[in-house]
Design a protein around this motif. Structure first.
Motif: not given
Length: 286
Positions: A257-260, A234-254, A264-268
């Motif tokens: 709050a890029p350091s947090t 709808g009119t609501t949205s959330r943005a996340f920044v990506a960090s990390g490179k394969p073969p490690g896990a790619v993290q998603l942070s708001p 849940f967002a990453r698993n989804w």
């Protein structure tokens, strides 16, 4: 640097280029004892057609992009007499004669219409498989066999076939139909009757083309190919920044709050990333 040194380096560079060209043009190495069934360059191969009794599969190059292969899946019309008619239970039909002497009537069902073939984009497996048919090679050349031997190996009455179109000219082959439904893949070249034993990995992909050769990717970029994602409803949205490179896990942070990292967002997102379509629309289908 002296002129002589420059000349020597130039000669060495030229020799290296010639050697690289010869290696590139050299025929690929073959397994010990392997024989050539159809000698052709990969660039000459336009189409592969695999036939069974009731269906067929074709692989062909895109005329606009020779590096893209399409998969054509089609069914064949039912043969006359393959569908048994239904018998009317002894009821006489009007106008067919005396009701006391008419023993019944047989109604012949019309064959079901055959849907048009479907064309779907081929995946990397289809592209690699396409290149393996030119030149076409086999494990052994069994020569010309008599009718009894052809019947034993399933080539006497087979309805399976293979057609390679090379520079617009079809080359046809018969494929054995083993009595048990599986077995060694025997192939007969129709031009001279020679029988060959194919390798075990050449035909299974064609037999299961709809599941093995169709491109089912939802996207073509890699897991490290994005910087941020935006999820909207709808009119609501959330943005996340990506960090990390394969073969490690790619993290998603708001974004705020890029350091947090948000697990849940990453698993989804990981589950969404791995989605595979069950069914696809073919080329030209609405």
């Amino acid at each position: 640097m002296k002129a002589r040194d420059v000349a020597v380096q130039g000669v060495l560079a030229g020799v290296a280029l010639v050697a690289a060209f010869l290696v590139w043009q050299r025929e690929p190495s073959r397994a010990q004892g392997e024989v050539t069934v159809e000698d052709a360059q990969a660039s000459a191969l336009d189409r592969i057609r695999y036939d069974e009794e009731a269906r067929f599969v074709e692989l062909f190059r895109d005329p606009q992009d020779r590096d893209t292969v399409w998969v054509r899946l089609g069914n064949k019309p039912a043969k006359p007499g393959s569908e048994a008619g239904t018998t009317d239970g002894g009821v006489a039909q009007p106008g067919l004669g005396d009701a006391g002497t008419d023993a019944g009537s047989i109604a012949t069902a019309s064959p079901a219409p055959v849907p048009p073939p479907r064309e779907l984009r081929g995946n990397d497996v289809a592209l690699k498989l396409f290149s393996r048919f030119a030149p076409l090679r086999a494990q052994r050349d069994l020569g010309v066999l008599d009718d009894k031997k052809l019947d034993e190996i399933g080539l006497a009455k087979t309805e399976r076939g293979l057609t390679l179109t090379l520079d617009g000219t079809p080359r046809t082959f018969l494929l054995a139909t083993p009595a048990s439904g599986w077995g060694a893949p025997y192939l007969q070249r129709t031009s001279d009757g020679h029988v060959f034993l194919l390798g075990p990995g050449l035909l299974p992909d064609l037999e299961a083309a709809s599941s093995r050769l169709v491109d089912r990717r939802l996207h073509t970029f890699d897991v490290d190919g994005f910087d941020h994602i935006v999820i909207s409803t709808g009119t609501t949205s959330r943005a996340f920044v990506a960090s990390g490179k394969p073969p490690g896990a790619v993290q998603l942070s708001p974004v705020d709050a890029p350091s947090t990292p948000d697990d849940f967002a990453r698993n989804w997102h990981d589950r969404l990333w791995r989605l595979t379509p069950v069914e696809l629309l073919g080329r030209g289908e609405a």
